[in-house]
Design a protein around this motif. Structure first.
Motif, PDB file in Angstrom:
ATOM      1  N   HIS A   1       0.829  -1.230   0.000  1.00 39.96           N
ATOM      2  CA  HIS A   1       0.000   0.000   0.000  1.00 39.96           C
ATOM      3  C   HIS A   1       0.855   1.267   0.000  1.00 39.96           C
ATOM      4  O   HIS A   1       0.410   2.325   0.470  1.00 39.96           O
ATOM      5  CB  HIS A   1      -0.977   0.044   1.189  1.00 39.96           C
ATOM      6  CG  HIS A   1      -1.789  -1.201   1.380  1.00 39.96           C
ATOM      7  ND1 HIS A   1      -2.511  -1.773   0.356  1.00 39.96           N
ATOM      8  CD2 HIS A   1      -2.004  -1.985   2.465  1.00 39.96           C
ATOM      9  CE1 HIS A   1      -3.123  -2.860   0.817  1.00 39.96           C
ATOM     10  NE2 HIS A   1      -2.834  -3.008   2.094  1.00 39.96           N
ATOM     11  N   LEU A   2       2.103   1.182  -0.487  1.00 38.88           N
ATOM     12  CA  LEU A   2       2.995   2.348  -0.456  1.00 38.88           C
ATOM     13  C   LEU A   2       2.472   3.462  -1.365  1.00 38.88           C
ATOM     14  O   LEU A   2       1.762   3.204  -2.345  1.00 38.88           O
ATOM     15  CB  LEU A   2       4.403   1.928  -0.905  1.00 38.88           C
ATOM     16  CG  LEU A   2       5.057   0.826  -0.062  1.00 38.88           C
ATOM     17  CD1 LEU A   2       6.364   0.360  -0.720  1.00 38.88           C
ATOM     18  CD2 LEU A   2       5.326   1.310   1.357  1.00 38.88           C
ATOM     19  N   SER A   3       2.854   4.718  -1.040  1.00 41.82           N
ATOM     20  CA  SER A   3       2.553   5.834  -1.945  1.00 41.82           C
ATOM     21  C   SER A   3       3.734   6.029  -2.899  1.00 41.82           C
ATOM     22  O   SER A   3       3.589   6.586  -3.977  1.00 41.82           O
ATOM     23  CB  SER A   3       2.295   7.126  -1.164  1.00 41.82           C
ATOM     24  OG  SER A   3       3.412   7.453  -0.374  1.00 41.82           O
ATOM     25  N   ARG A   4       4.897   5.533  -2.467  1.00 50.07           N
ATOM     26  CA  ARG A   4       6.100   5.723  -3.264  1.00 50.07           C
ATOM     27  C   ARG A   4       7.068   4.577  -3.002  1.00 50.07           C
ATOM     28  O   ARG A   4       7.217   4.150  -1.854  1.00 50.07           O
ATOM     29  CB  ARG A   4       6.737   7.027  -2.830  1.00 50.07           C
ATOM     30  CG  ARG A   4       7.671   7.608  -3.804  1.00 50.07           C
ATOM     31  CD  ARG A   4       7.811   9.024  -3.390  1.00 50.07           C
ATOM     32  NE  ARG A   4       8.653   9.788  -4.264  1.00 50.07           N
ATOM     33  CZ  ARG A   4       9.032  11.013  -3.970  1.00 50.07           C
ATOM     34  NH1 ARG A   4       8.620  11.555  -2.831  1.00 50.07           N
ATOM     35  NH2 ARG A   4       9.790  11.680  -4.788  1.00 50.07           N
ATOM     36  N   ILE A   5       7.710   4.126  -4.073  1.00 52.06           N
ATOM     37  CA  ILE A   5       8.720   3.061  -3.965  1.00 52.06           C
ATOM     38  C   ILE A   5      10.089   3.706  -4.193  1.00 52.06           C
ATOM     39  O   ILE A   5      10.261   4.448  -5.153  1.00 52.06           O
ATOM     40  CB  ILE A   5       8.449   1.963  -5.024  1.00 52.06           C
ATOM     41  CG1 ILE A   5       7.159   1.207  -4.678  1.00 52.06           C
ATOM     42  CG2 ILE A   5       9.631   1.007  -5.127  1.00 52.06           C
ATOM     43  CD1 ILE A   5       6.718   0.192  -5.721  1.00 52.06           C
ATOM     44  N   SER A   6      11.042   3.454  -3.298  1.00 49.29           N
ATOM     45  CA  SER A   6      12.342   4.129  -3.378  1.00 49.29           C
ATOM     46  C   SER A   6      13.492   3.197  -3.736  1.00 49.29           C
ATOM     47  O   SER A   6      14.647   3.586  -3.630  1.00 49.29           O
ATOM     48  CB  SER A   6      12.649   4.811  -2.047  1.00 49.29           C
ATOM     49  OG  SER A   6      11.505   5.484  -1.572  1.00 49.29           O
ATOM     50  N   VAL A   7      13.198   1.953  -4.103  1.00 50.88           N
ATOM     51  CA  VAL A   7      14.257   0.993  -4.453  1.00 50.88           C
ATOM     52  C   VAL A   7      13.936   0.336  -5.793  1.00 50.88           C
ATOM     53  O   VAL A   7      12.803   0.428  -6.274  1.00 50.88           O
ATOM     54  CB  VAL A   7      14.390  -0.112  -3.366  1.00 50.88           C
ATOM     55  CG1 VAL A   7      15.029   0.442  -2.106  1.00 50.88           C
ATOM     56  CG2 VAL A   7      13.033  -0.747  -3.056  1.00 50.88           C
ATOM     57  N   ARG A   8      14.931  -0.320  -6.362  1.00 52.04           N
ATOM     58  CA  ARG A   8      14.752  -1.028  -7.639  1.00 52.04           C
ATOM     59  C   ARG A   8      14.998  -2.508  -7.447  1.00 52.04           C
ATOM     60  O   ARG A   8      15.795  -2.908  -6.595  1.00 52.04           O
ATOM     61  CB  ARG A   8      15.770  -0.524  -8.667  1.00 52.04           C
ATOM     62  CG  ARG A   8      15.405   0.780  -9.286  1.00 52.04           C
ATOM     63  CD  ARG A   8      16.140   0.981 -10.608  1.00 52.04           C
ATOM     64  NE  ARG A   8      16.007   2.386 -11.004  1.00 52.04           N
ATOM     65  CZ  ARG A   8      16.848   3.324 -10.596  1.00 52.04           C
ATOM     66  NH1 ARG A   8      17.867   3.012  -9.839  1.00 52.04           N
ATOM     67  NH2 ARG A   8      16.654   4.578 -10.972  1.00 52.04           N
ATOM     68  N   ARG A   9      14.377  -3.289  -8.304  1.00 53.86           N
ATOM     69  CA  ARG A   9      14.556  -4.732  -8.293  1.00 53.86           C
ATOM     70  C   ARG A   9      16.043  -5.052  -8.442  1.00 53.86           C
ATOM     71  O   ARG A   9      16.737  -4.441  -9.251  1.00 53.86           O
ATOM     72  CB  ARG A   9      13.758  -5.322  -9.465  1.00 53.86           C
ATOM     73  CG  ARG A   9      13.670  -6.805  -9.435  1.00 53.86           C
ATOM     74  CD  ARG A   9      12.544  -7.319 -10.314  1.00 53.86           C
ATOM     75  NE  ARG A   9      12.373  -8.735 -10.054  1.00 53.86           N
ATOM     76  CZ  ARG A   9      12.934  -9.693 -10.801  1.00 53.86           C
ATOM     77  NH1 ARG A   9      13.615  -9.400 -11.884  1.00 53.86           N
ATOM     78  NH2 ARG A   9      12.773 -10.960 -10.463  1.00 53.86           N
ATOM     79  N   GLY A  10      16.521  -5.981  -7.618  1.00 54.11           N
ATOM     80  CA  GLY A  10      17.920  -6.400  -7.701  1.00 54.11           C
ATOM     81  C   GLY A  10      18.838  -5.653  -6.742  1.00 54.11           C
ATOM     82  O   GLY A  10      19.926  -6.132  -6.430  1.00 54.11           O
ATOM     83  N   GLN A  11      18.372  -4.496  -6.268  1.00 54.74           N
ATOM     84  CA  GLN A  11      19.186  -3.686  -5.349  1.00 54.74           C
ATOM     85  C   GLN A  11      19.238  -4.364  -3.971  1.00 54.74           C
ATOM     86  O   GLN A  11      18.242  -4.941  -3.534  1.00 54.74           O
ATOM     87  CB  GLN A  11      18.490  -2.318  -5.254  1.00 54.74           C
ATOM     88  CG  GLN A  11      19.206  -1.273  -4.455  1.00 54.74           C
ATOM     89  CD  GLN A  11      18.388   0.026  -4.396  1.00 54.74           C
ATOM     90  OE1 GLN A  11      17.500   0.263  -5.241  1.00 54.74           O
ATOM     91  NE2 GLN A  11      18.669   0.844  -3.410  1.00 54.74           N
ATOM     92  N   CYS A  12      20.395  -4.305  -3.307  1.00 58.64           N
ATOM     93  CA  CYS A  12      20.484  -4.879  -1.960  1.00 58.64           C
ATOM     94  C   CYS A  12      20.580  -3.754  -0.939  1.00 58.64           C
ATOM     95  O   CYS A  12      21.214  -2.727  -1.196  1.00 58.64           O
ATOM     96  CB  CYS A  12      21.674  -5.828  -1.858  1.00 58.64           C
ATOM     97  SG  CYS A  12      21.458  -7.262  -2.950  1.00 58.64           S
TER      98      CYS A  12
END
Ligand code: ZN
Length: 285
Positions: free
Chosen positions: A235-246
């Protein structure tokens, strides 16, 4: 069902069950609650807890049907529940399109083992069938969609627990916890927080998913950790990471919102062990 079986089944419902039988006994109480709800006698949560609201509902059914109102769901009372009052869990293999007490008990056991399947309704439909097959694969059984002795034995073991410790993704108030909610099962832990509040990773891990979910999760981040664990932030309003990032534990991964199926801003935080939802209740500060 023979008289002795009926009697022992009634006793299991009436008495405090030993720890090993606790899961089965609460599943029977849940099946009773499903049947009472369908009859309009019970409006509470299908939680498998034999509390005062459930006894009161049993007494009102008993009074209606001219059965001595002792609040205990014995054989006569269960007969009065019709096809929802039978048959006993374990008395037949269950598969798609089956209905009854045992199906409601199965739905409850699947949910408490991390595989909820929609509403507890005593009908083995497509959602329950899918949850059953996923549980069977999870438990190392053949995923044939038939709940027989091996599946029930696996469901009588305790529910899976987290293999890692997680920190709270937010410092805010806890809302709904992991467990039964109305006629469904809430598979995560909700944090009630204003829109835009930063969400931190519950543990170090790598981003497995960061997208808008087509189901109810809305904007979703999934982190993969060690030991079979994933953590879900919905239910986030914003996503701050990308797939694959650790990311490290506590790293900023997104912001609180109300995307997807949500009535207001909150974070739905879910933990899964090899795909089974586990209780995140023990998250630390
Ligand atoms: Zn939630």
């Amino acid at each position: 069902m023979g008289r002795a079986l009926v009697a022992s089944f009634a006793a299991a419902l009436a008495l405090t069950a030993p720890a090993t039988a606790a899961a089965a006994s609460s599943a029977d109480v849940a099946a009773l609650q499903v049947a009472l709800r369908a009859g309009g006698f019970y409006a509470g949560s299908v939680d498998g807890v034999a509390g005062p609201a459930t006894s009161a509902a049993v007494r009102s059914l008993q009074r209606r049907r001219g059965i001595p109102a002792d609040g205990i769901a014995g054989p006569r009372t269960r007969r009065a529940l019709g096809r929802r009052g039978r048959p006993r869990l374990g008395s037949r293999p269950l598969s798609v399109a089956d209905r009854g007490w045992d199906v409601a008990a199965l739905q409850f056991l699947l949910a408490t083992h991390g595989f909820p399947s929609g509403a507890f309704d005593g009908g083995l439909g497509a959602h329950t069938d899918a949850a059953l097959r996923r549980f069977q694969a999870w438990a190392g059984l053949s995923a044939d969609g038939v709940a027989g002795a091996a599946t029930l034995a696996a469901l009588r073991r305790g529910p899976p627990r987290s293999t890692l410790r997680f920190r709270r993704p937010l410092g805010d108030l806890v809302g709904d916890r992991f467990g039964p909610r109305g006629t469904t099962f809430h598979a995560g832990l909700d944090f009630v927080a204003p829109r835009g509040r930063p969400v931190g990773a519950g543990a170090s891990g790598c981003v497995e998913a960061a997208h808008r979910d087509s189901g109810g999760y809305g904007k979703l981040v999934v982190l993969r950790h060690g030991r079979g664990m994933t953590s879900w932030y919905a239910h986030l309003s914003r996503i701050s990471v990308r797939r694959g990032q650790c990311v490290a534990a506590g790293a900023h991964i997104g912001r609180v919102g109300s995307s997807g199926r949500a009535t207001g801003p909150h974070l739905h935080f879910e933990l899964r062990r090899r795909g089974a939802a586990v209780d995140p209740g023990g998250v630390t500060g």
